[in-house]
Enzyme design. Structure first.
Site, PDB file in Angstrom:
ATOM      1  N   THR A 183       1.170  -1.197  -0.296  1.00 26.65           N
ATOM      2  CA  THR A 183      -0.135   0.071  -0.133  1.00 26.65           C
ATOM      3  C   THR A 183       1.079   1.262   0.354  1.00 26.65           C
ATOM      4  O   THR A 183       0.273   2.206  -0.313  1.00 26.65           O
ATOM      5  CB  THR A 183      -1.197   0.087   1.332  1.00 26.65           C
ATOM      6  N   ASP A 184       2.508   0.939   0.327  1.00 24.60           N
ATOM      7  CA  ASP A 184       2.823   1.816   0.227  1.00 24.60           C
ATOM      8  C   ASP A 184       2.840   2.845  -0.719  1.00 24.60           C
ATOM      9  O   ASP A 184       3.249   4.384  -0.761  1.00 24.60           O
ATOM     10  CB  ASP A 184       4.235   2.107   1.427  1.00 24.60           C
ATOM     11  N   SER A 210      32.719  -5.336   6.712  1.00 24.60           N
ATOM     12  CA  SER A 210      31.009  -5.903   7.435  1.00 24.60           C
ATOM     13  C   SER A 210      31.830  -7.171   8.789  1.00 24.60           C
ATOM     14  O   SER A 210      32.834  -7.374   8.129  1.00 24.60           O
ATOM     15  CB  SER A 210      29.704  -6.786   6.986  1.00 24.60           C
ATOM     16  N   GLY A 249      16.877 -10.843   3.784  1.00 26.25           N
ATOM     17  CA  GLY A 249      15.875 -11.772   2.618  1.00 26.25           C
ATOM     18  C   GLY A 249      14.924 -12.092   3.280  1.00 26.25           C
ATOM     19  O   GLY A 249      13.628 -12.831   2.944  1.00 26.25           O
ATOM     20  N   LEU A 295      12.661  -8.479   6.545  1.00 25.23           N
ATOM     21  CA  LEU A 295      12.538  -8.321   8.077  1.00 25.23           C
ATOM     22  C   LEU A 295      13.299  -6.130   7.610  1.00 25.23           C
ATOM     23  O   LEU A 295      13.682  -5.752   8.742  1.00 25.23           O
ATOM     24  CB  LEU A 295      13.114  -8.584   8.690  1.00 25.23           C
ATOM     25  N   SER A 298      17.866  -4.244   4.679  1.00 20.16           N
ATOM     26  CA  SER A 298      18.721  -3.148   3.513  1.00 20.16           C
ATOM     27  C   SER A 298      18.865  -2.134   4.435  1.00 20.16           C
ATOM     28  O   SER A 298      18.950  -1.186   4.677  1.00 20.16           O
ATOM     29  CB  SER A 298      18.145  -3.538   2.309  1.00 20.16           C
ATOM     30  N   GLU A 355      17.308   3.964  -2.620  1.00 23.29           N
ATOM     31  CA  GLU A 355      16.610   2.277  -2.808  1.00 23.29           C
ATOM     32  C   GLU A 355      16.572   2.580  -4.367  1.00 23.29           C
ATOM     33  O   GLU A 355      16.602   1.191  -5.157  1.00 23.29           O
ATOM     34  CB  GLU A 355      15.147   2.389  -1.665  1.00 23.29           C
ATOM     35  N   ASP A 410       9.278   1.099   5.237  1.00 21.08           N
ATOM     36  CA  ASP A 410      10.761   0.990   5.950  1.00 21.08           C
ATOM     37  C   ASP A 410      11.188   1.675   6.942  1.00 21.08           C
ATOM     38  O   ASP A 410      11.737   1.297   7.747  1.00 21.08           O
ATOM     39  CB  ASP A 410      11.393  -0.448   5.051  1.00 21.08           C
ATOM     40  N   TYR A 440       8.008  -7.635  -7.673  1.00 21.66           N
ATOM     41  CA  TYR A 440       8.182  -6.795  -7.622  1.00 21.66           C
ATOM     42  C   TYR A 440       7.608  -5.630  -7.870  1.00 21.66           C
ATOM     43  O   TYR A 440       6.576  -4.675  -7.976  1.00 21.66           O
ATOM     44  CB  TYR A 440       9.146  -6.363  -6.899  1.00 21.66           C
TER      45      TYR A 440
END
Length: 395
Positions: A48-49, A80, A135, A138, A141, A173, A185, A237
């Protein structure tokens, strides 16, 4: 360069002091500070965003942490704590969409987006540590991006407000990483608060904190990471987003936010069957978000289970973004005692959530693990999450 291994199987993130010591060991100087930003669970309101609708995510108690030091030149050095790919080196002047790979595209994308806004971003050294599963839906990224932009906003003196950082990370993004995501997010990660969900109007970025405390209601929220990895940058997506844009164009509205449930009968005669189902999901999902917010305020979390169930059915049947593992997780959780369950995140894998009486937690966990084993699926990672604070400096 490979993506860092999944932190879901790694130890808990290092304490700030340990991360600072590792930074000093790797880069030969002390960091200017350490910042963290949480992943998020979307309680309800999926896809919905970017349709300018409503979402209800919350920041979770799993975070990405970055120790950052400022350089006097344009060199950027990234490392990392997971994996063995070593230090990745580039320069601020060479940042272009498509120029980065693996996890480094997230901090580099933020730097690029800030530079697009005319902010003088210096060279930096950065050490990443995270326990947000990759992945799993949650938002691992965005946790990285929000930690980085919080750090750079302070270190550059840019003075960006939360809504500005939301839009900058969205640009990172969309245009640098190549994932056509909305603003949910990063809004949850930057604006979250302990014991609350973030009711976000994606049209104007108006955000309201909604109490969401499960313990007083005798509930827990289980996250069931199916280990089916997904990627927002893939065609699934993008095709769903394109269908929504087509639906809005045919219906003559700015965005599907402007279509009400009562309009769907007329819409069915104007749209092809697939596009109509995509539209129907978004329209009914917006309505479910509004109902959830109202019920949380009036009756608390124990009253929203049926809306979680309806959301999953809509994503499975109308938006077609579920998968056998997600469906099994949801169905098994409900059969074992959860009061509501749904997939969460962009879909095509990732995680499901199950709102569960605390007394039934172990029964639900055991039932899901057993069902996955019997189906021949990879054993899922199951853990609880609680609404947590948003991005901040921690050292």
């Amino acid at each position: 360069m490979s993506t860092a291994p999944d932190p879901a199987t790694a130890p808990a993130p290092a304490p700030a002091g340990d991360l600072a010591a590792r930074f000093t060991q790797e880069f030969g100087s002390d960091p200017a500070g350490i910042w963290q930003a949480p992943g998020r669970v979307n309680l309800i309101g999926e896809h919905t965003d970017y349709n300018e609708g409503f979402v209800l995510p919350f920041a979770i108690d799993r975070t990405a942490r970055v120790a950052v030091g400022v350089r006097t030149d344009s060199t950027v050095r990234l490392l990392s704590t997971y994996g063995d790919q070593g230090v990745v080196t580039t320069t601020t002047g060479s940042l272009e969409p498509g120029s980065a790979k693996g996890w480094t595209k997230y901090p580099l994308g933020v730097m690029w987006a800030l530079r697009q806004r005319g902010i003088d971003v210096p060279g930096i050294e950065l050490l990443l540590d995270s326990d947000v599963p990759l992945g799993a839906g949650l938002s691992s990224s965005h946790a990285i991006e929000c930690a980085v932009i919080t750090a750079l906003n302070e270190l550059t003196g840019a003075g960006l407000e939360a809504q500005d950082m939301v839009l900058a990370t969205q640009q990172a993004e969309n245009d640098f990483v190549g994932a056509p995501t909305g603003i949910m997010d990063q809004s949850a990660s930057l604006r979250g608060a302990r014991g609350h969900a973030v009711f976000l109007d994606c049209r104007d970025q108006n955000a309201t904190l909604v109490p969401f405390e499960m313990e007083p209601a005798g509930l827990v929220l289980l996250v069931i990471d199916t280990k089916v990895s997904h990627s927002h940058a893939d065609g699934g997506y993008a095709s769903r987003r394109a269908a929504c844009e087509l639906g809005a164009e045919v219906l003559g509205v700015k965005a599907l936010r402007d279509v009400q449930v009562g309009d769907l009968a007329e819409a069915s005669g104007l749209l092809d069957e697939v596009t109509f189902r995509r539209v129907r999901h978004v329209v009914t999902e917006n309505d479910r978000v509004l109902q959830t917010v109202e019920l949380l305020g009036d009756r608390g979390p124990a009253a929203i289970g049926h809306l979680l169930d309806a959301s999953h059915a809509s994503m499975r049947d109308d938006f077609e973004i579920s998968c056998p593992e997600l469906d099994l997780a949801v169905d098994t959780s409900r059969a074992a005692g959860a009061i509501g369950a749904r997939m969460t995140g962009g879909g095509f894998g990732g995680a499901a959530i199950a709102l569960t009486p605390a007394a039934s937690e172990h029964k639900v966990r055991d039932a899901v693990v057993r069902a996955f084993s019997e189906a021949g699926f990879t054993e899922p990672d199951i853990f609880t999450v609680s609404p947590a604070a948003g991005a901040m400096r921690i050292a």
